[in-house]
Design an enzyme around this catalytic site. Structure first.
Site, PDB file in Angstrom:
ATOM      1  N   SER A 145       0.846  -1.191   0.000  1.00  0.00           N
ATOM      2  CA  SER A 145       0.000   0.000   0.000  1.00  0.00           C
ATOM      3  C   SER A 145       0.880   1.239   0.000  1.00  0.00           C
ATOM      4  O   SER A 145       1.989   1.231   0.551  1.00  0.00           O
ATOM      5  CB  SER A 145      -0.888   0.020   1.247  1.00  0.00           C
ATOM      6  OG  SER A 145      -1.554   1.264   1.375  1.00  0.00           O
ATOM      7  N   TYR A 159      -0.433   3.848  12.624  1.00  0.00           N
ATOM      8  CA  TYR A 159       0.873   3.288  12.956  1.00  0.00           C
ATOM      9  C   TYR A 159       0.978   1.802  12.650  1.00  0.00           C
ATOM     10  O   TYR A 159       1.997   1.342  12.111  1.00  0.00           O
ATOM     11  CB  TYR A 159       1.188   3.532  14.438  1.00  0.00           C
ATOM     12  CG  TYR A 159       1.467   4.969  14.768  1.00  0.00           C
ATOM     13  CD1 TYR A 159       2.721   5.520  14.552  1.00  0.00           C
ATOM     14  CD2 TYR A 159       0.461   5.796  15.284  1.00  0.00           C
ATOM     15  CE1 TYR A 159       2.981   6.850  14.850  1.00  0.00           C
ATOM     16  CE2 TYR A 159       0.712   7.115  15.581  1.00  0.00           C
ATOM     17  CZ  TYR A 159       1.969   7.647  15.365  1.00  0.00           C
ATOM     18  OH  TYR A 159       2.227   8.957  15.647  1.00  0.00           O
TER      19      TYR A 159
END
Length: 239
Positions: A145, A159
């Site tokens: 991604s 995160y």
């Protein structure tokens, strides 16, 4: 009536996370292209759409696989001992809990995301290395991604998912170097913001558009592109 395997068929792909979203669309796409498809997911019995494809295509096999269980990965690889594998497509992935911000990260959830998104693709590659070598000019494609891109990160947060995809990109780059002598190319792929259960209804493209682009890229992939990070349009994504 089952779709027969075309006379020109013979290439074999293994897809993880094949029960929905991108994985299901990729399964359909490669079946229609005449490939032998090994589709894996955690709960095949409840994967109704994937099961329906099994009724329609002779070239499809479905296997139960939890990509975080190494014993299951190696048991599956043993099932295909001595059989060439042309394309390992590591698609299985999870986002993790929503809403975790700085100060509220969940370590257990983080470890789970890393196990699925970062560690499992490497362990699958290791387990199926003999089959990939047999194919000659095989490909390992890891669904990553842009959220794993350091350059593209201008909004912070996320995160767990960001770090897992950044780790996957590093794994992909290292494998590309280590497996070059075996004729195996390795790439990280950004499928776009897709309207799936993970991407949500606001996604910019549907799974069919994304997977058509990914397949077109992989169909034309050359060894000198190994180690690259590409989007579904074939554009290079910055690390």
């Amino acid at each position: 009536m089952k779709t027969p395997i075309p006379a020109s068929a013979g290439k074999h792909i293994l897809i993880t996370g094949a029960n929905r979203g991108l994985g299901l669309a990729l399964t359909r796409l490669y079946l229609d292209a005449g490939w032998q498809v090994t589709a894996c997911c955690r709960h095949p019995d409840s994967a109704a759409e994937l099961g329906a494809l099994l009724e329609a295509y002779e070239a499809l096999e479905i296997f139960e696989l939890d990509v975080t269980v190494q014993e299951s990965i190696y048991a599956l690889a043993e099932t295909f001992a001595g059989e060439p594998l042309d394309l390992l497509l590591n698609n299985a992935g999870i986002y993790g809990p929503n809403g975790l911000r700085f100060g509220t990260t969940d370590v257990d959830a983080w470890q789970r995301v890393l196990a699925v998104n970062s560690i499992a693709p490497l362990k699958l590659a290791e387990a199926f290395h003999p089959q990939l070598k047999l194919a000659g000019k095989a490909i390992i494609a890891n669904i990553s991604s842009k959220m794993g891109s350091m350059t593209d990160n201008t909004s912070g947060g996320a995160y767990l998912y960001r770090s897992s995809k950044a780790a996957l990109n590093a794994v992909s780059r290292s494998m590309a170097i280590d497996l070059a002598a075996d004729g195996i190319s390795v790439v990280a792929l950004h499928p776009g913001w897709v309207r799936t259960d993970m991407g949500g209804p606001q996604g910019l493209i549907d799974a069919e558009e994304s997977t058509r682009g990914l397949k077109a890229l992989l169909d034309k992939l050359t060894p000198d592109q190994s180690g690259g990070f590409f989007d579904y349009r074939g554009n290079t994504v910055p690390w």
